[in-house]
Structures are given as structure tokens and as C-alpha cells.
Scaffold this active site. Structure first.
Site, PDB file in Angstrom:
ATOM      1  N   LYS A  17      36.737  40.462  34.892  1.00 30.70           N
ATOM      2  CA  LYS A  17      36.082  40.110  35.959  1.00 30.70           C
ATOM      3  C   LYS A  17      35.459  41.118  37.104  1.00 30.70           C
ATOM      4  O   LYS A  17      34.160  41.022  36.969  1.00 30.70           O
ATOM      5  CB  LYS A  17      36.890  39.076  36.721  1.00 30.70           C
ATOM      6  N   ASP A  25      48.774  39.333  41.774  1.00 27.40           N
ATOM      7  CA  ASP A  25      47.645  39.244  40.280  1.00 27.40           C
ATOM      8  C   ASP A  25      46.272  39.399  41.186  1.00 27.40           C
ATOM      9  O   ASP A  25      46.030  38.416  41.929  1.00 27.40           O
ATOM     10  CB  ASP A  25      47.725  38.040  39.634  1.00 27.40           C
ATOM     11  N   TRP A  39      46.724  30.058  37.512  1.00 26.49           N
ATOM     12  CA  TRP A  39      47.016  31.563  37.175  1.00 26.49           C
ATOM     13  C   TRP A  39      48.603  31.680  37.658  1.00 26.49           C
ATOM     14  O   TRP A  39      49.375  32.272  36.972  1.00 26.49           O
ATOM     15  CB  TRP A  39      46.213  32.667  37.391  1.00 26.49           C
TER      16      TRP A  39
HETATM   17  C1  LIG Z   1      41.375  35.279  34.019  1.00 32.87           C
HETATM   18  C2  LIG Z   1      42.776  35.512  34.882  1.00 32.87           C
HETATM   19  C3  LIG Z   1      43.706  35.664  34.372  1.00 32.87           C
HETATM   20  C4  LIG Z   1      43.926  35.654  32.631  1.00 32.87           C
HETATM   21  O1  LIG Z   1      43.502  37.099  32.174  1.00 32.87           O
HETATM   22  P1  LIG Z   1      43.772  37.594  30.828  1.00 32.87           P
HETATM   23  O2  LIG Z   1      43.396  38.945  30.972  1.00 32.87           O
HETATM   24  O3  LIG Z   1      42.697  36.753  30.021  1.00 32.87           O
HETATM   25  O4  LIG Z   1      45.173  37.419  30.295  1.00 32.87           O
HETATM   26  C5  LIG Z   1      45.048  35.904  35.078  1.00 32.87           C
HETATM   27  N1  LIG Z   1      44.942  35.669  36.401  1.00 32.87           N
HETATM   28  C6  LIG Z   1      43.670  35.579  36.886  1.00 32.87           C
HETATM   29  C7  LIG Z   1      43.633  35.378  38.604  1.00 32.87           C
HETATM   30  C8  LIG Z   1      42.561  35.448  36.123  1.00 32.87           C
HETATM   31  O5  LIG Z   1      41.379  35.110  37.054  1.00 32.87           O
END
Ligand SMILES: *Cc1c(COP(=O)(O)O)cnc(C)c1O
Length: 362
Positions: free
Chosen positions: A197, A173, A103
Site C-alpha cells: 500500500k 498494523d 483487518w
Molecule cells: C491490506 C491489509 C492487510 C493485509 O495485508 P497482506 O499483506 O495482504 O496480508 C492487513 N492489514 C491492513 C490494515 C491492510 O490494509
């Protein structure tokens, strides 16, 4: 509820049962409107209340005051990968990225399309088994910001201590671990998280951002990709994902009712320990992907002695009432995602299943 199984999916993922039941109860008639929340205008008073409460609850849980805004945007965390450099990486500046997994690589890839970047640290060597030590990180000269990924969903690693770089704006993030434990959110200028999540359903991304960063986005970038557009309209510039924001707010209420982030952390530590103990007591039958000091509270990744056993494990776990344990294709093996909404009993069941499986096959 006997037909609900133990859901270890990585995302979209398990939601608190209380939240699903609350949504079910008022699905047909929201707050005596005689309509579903799905059917009312985003400009109506009942929806505005949901929107405001969600922002207030998020700030309360993070201990943030008036110097922050919480925006509810679309396009997932992946759109934030691009919005951040579009808004904050101006010509002549460099943005620093710390790579701890796929990511963060994707975030960097988008920034490279827009401006100059610098890799300030990386644990790619050794297959992202850990997060970096502070002394391994080398910032560029006066970076526009430093970007980190707090929890690496695919590898099962998490920063134990979140880093801090003094006056350099820190962006994170936190898609897969936001609100899993208390932390000093005021050290961050911008935090973003796809909701699917740890916050709710897919379709909404929470962006927690210092107010001054929402005041003048570059005039050259499209309206929908500017933070000032969404801050000045309380995330109501266009039609927001109303049902997702509503569910996210129910999840925030649930976290508050459980006792907030301190209570979440205590529960998450108990849960993770159950599974890591099953790994550590297996005499090498299970091998964790993450180094011990980088182990995630949210995603537990492990391998078995061979792929054949991994397949049997996955199949038998389904028969035992569990779902979603197959690991990400890039790491292989197994992964148990045990976000806030996973009950302790679910981890207890998995831990016992793992010990029994090891006795049988070890
Ligand atoms: C799942 C995830 C993403 C991607 O998220 P989307 O909402 O599908 O774009 C980005 N960063 C992390 C750390 C993730 O776990």
C-alpha cells in the site's frame, strides 16, 4: 508518460514514477555488477547494502535509534497476525485487541487460535465508521500487549491521535498508512506493514520492532515464525524477496527526497481535502462512510444516492482516465486510495470529476 492513468487502487497500489523509472534504468545492470538486482545473490555485497540501507532509511524516517530493528519478512501482514501471538502471547497471559475493521478482526481471529484474548474496544456497532475514544477502551488486567490497526483501509477511517497505554506494549498494523505523517514511533513496541500500500510492491512486510522483543522467542515455535530468527540474521535467514526490498528502499529514498514525513503529511492533507471537500459541498449527493473526525488521509470512502449511479460513476471515471475507484465489497460504494505516491494532481482530477458528476446527476 501519457499512457499512465490515475491509479486509485487499494493495494497493490500506485508507486512514485521516479521510483519506477529508477528501477527501470538499472534493471539490466545494477550498480555496475553487469547483472540485474533480480539475478544476484541475497548474500552478495550489493544486496547486503540494499538490505542495510533499507533498514537505516526506515529508522531514520521514523526517528528511531539502536533500540529498534527493522525486519523484512514474507507472508504479508496476514502472517504477522499469527506471528505476533505465537511470539508474545504466552500461556496464562491475555492479549488485548481494539477492533476498528475487518483487518483487526482478522488479527484477533489468529490470536484466538493461540491464546487468551480480550476485546479492549470496538466500533463494530455502526459499521466501523470511526475509531474509539480513549475513554471507551477498557484494557484487561496486565495485557501481554495491545494491538491496534492505525488505518482501516476498507472503511476509510484512521486514528487521528494514536493511542498510548503507558507501560503496556503497543503493537500496530500500519499496512495502509505507515509513513503518511509524522508520529511518535517510540511509543510502539512493534509496527508492521505489508508493503503493497504505502511502501512498495507486494511480497515484503516491514516489521519495526524493539530489539528486546527479538531476543528470545519461545523455543517451541517453528524457526521461520520466530522474530529472533530474522533479527539475528538481518532478515537473511532464508532467501528474502530481494526485488521487493530493493523497491521498498527506493520508495524510502523518495520519501526522504520529498522532505520526509512532515512533507508527506502536508501533501496528504492537501490531497484528502480535495476529495472530502467534493463530498461535503455536494448537498448530500455524496455520503462519506467515515465520521468526520475519523476520516482517513489514505482511503476516502463514499456512497452515491443509489447503486445505479455508483455503477455509472465507476464506469465514467474509467473513461476519464482513472482506475480503482470501486469500493470494497463489504462496504460498497466508492473508495479512492490516495497513498503517499498519489500526486496532488490525481486528487484534483478526481475532485473536479466528482463535482461535475454531481452537477449532472444531483
Ligand atoms: C491490506 C491489509 C492487510 C493485509 O495485508 P497482506 O499483506 O495482504 O496480508 C492487513 N492489514 C491492513 C490494515 C491492510 O490494509
Amino acid at each position: 508518460m501519457s499512457n499512465r492513468i490515475i491509479n486509485f487502487n487499494a493495494g497493490p497500489a500506485v508507486l512514485p514514477l521516479d521510483v519506477l523509472q529508477a528501477a527501470q534504468e538499472e534493471l539490466l545492470n545494477f550498480n555496475n555488477t553487469g547483472m540485474s538486482i533480480l539475478e544476484i545473490s541475497h548474500r552478495s555485497k550489493p544486496y547486503e547494502e540494499v538490505n542495510h540501507e533499507a533498514e537505516a532509511n526506515m529508522k531514520e524516517l521514523l526517528g528511531l535509534g539502536d533500540e529498534y530493528r527493522v525486519l523484512f519478512l514474507q507472508g504479508g501482514a496476514s502472517t504477522q497476525f499469527a506471528m505476533i501471538p505465537l511470539n508474545f502471547l504466552t500461556p496464562g497471559q491475555t492479549a488485548d485487541y481494539i477492533l476498528t475493521g475487518v483487518w483487526s478482526e482478522k488479527a484477533l481471529k489468529e490470536a484466538k487460535l493461540i491464546g487468551q484474548t480480550h476485546i479492549a474496544g470496538s466500533t463494530a456497532e455502526g459499521k466501523y465508521r470511526r475509531t474509539p475514544q480513549q475513554e471507551e477502551i477498557q484494557l484487561s488486567d496486565k495485557p501481554a500487549y495491545v494491538h491496534i490497526t492505525s488505518n482501516n483501509t476498507i472503511y476509510g477511517t484512521q486514528w487521528k491521535e494514536l493511542p498510548s497505554f503507558g507501560p503496556v506494549p503497543l503493537f500496530a498494523d500500519m499496512s495502509s498508512d505507515i509513513l503518511c505523517r509524522p508520529f511518535d514511533a517510540s511509543k510502539f513496541s512493534l509496527i508492521y506493514a505489508g508493503a503493497q500500500k504505502n511502501l512498495g510492491p507486494s511480497g515484503v512486510t516491514a516489521v519495526i520492532i524493539r530489539k528486546e522483543l527479538t531476543e528470545n522467542s519461545p523455543k517451541t515455535i517453528p524457526t521461520m515464525l520466530r522474530y529472533d530468527t530474522h533479527a539475528s540474521t538481518d532478515s537473511l535467514y532464508n532467501t528474502p524477496p530481494t526485488f521487493a526490498v530493493y523497491l521498498l528502499n527506493l520508495v524510502l529514498r523518495w520519501i526522504k527526497a520529498q522532505g520526509g514525513l512532515t512533507a508527506m503529511e502536508a501533501r496528504n492533507v492537501t490531497k484528502a481535502k480535495l476529495i472530502y471537500d467534493a463530498i461535503d459541498s455536494s448537498n448530500g449527493f455524496y455520503r462519506g462512510h467515515a465520521d468526520k473526525d475519523s476520516r482517513s488521509l489514505m482511503n476516502v470512502t463514499f456512497r452515491l444516492p443509489n447503486e445505479e449511479l455508483e455503477k455509472i460513476f465507476a464506469a465514467e471515471s474509467v473513461a476519464a482516465g482513472m482506475s480503482g475507484l470501486k469500493g470494497h465489497r463489504s462496504v460498497g460504494g466508492l473508495r479512492a486510495s490516495i497513498y503517499n505516491a498519489m500526486p496532488v494532481a490525481g486528487c484534483q482530477t478526481l475532485s473536479e470529476f466528482m463535482k461535475e458528476f454531481c452537477r449532472k446527476h444531483g
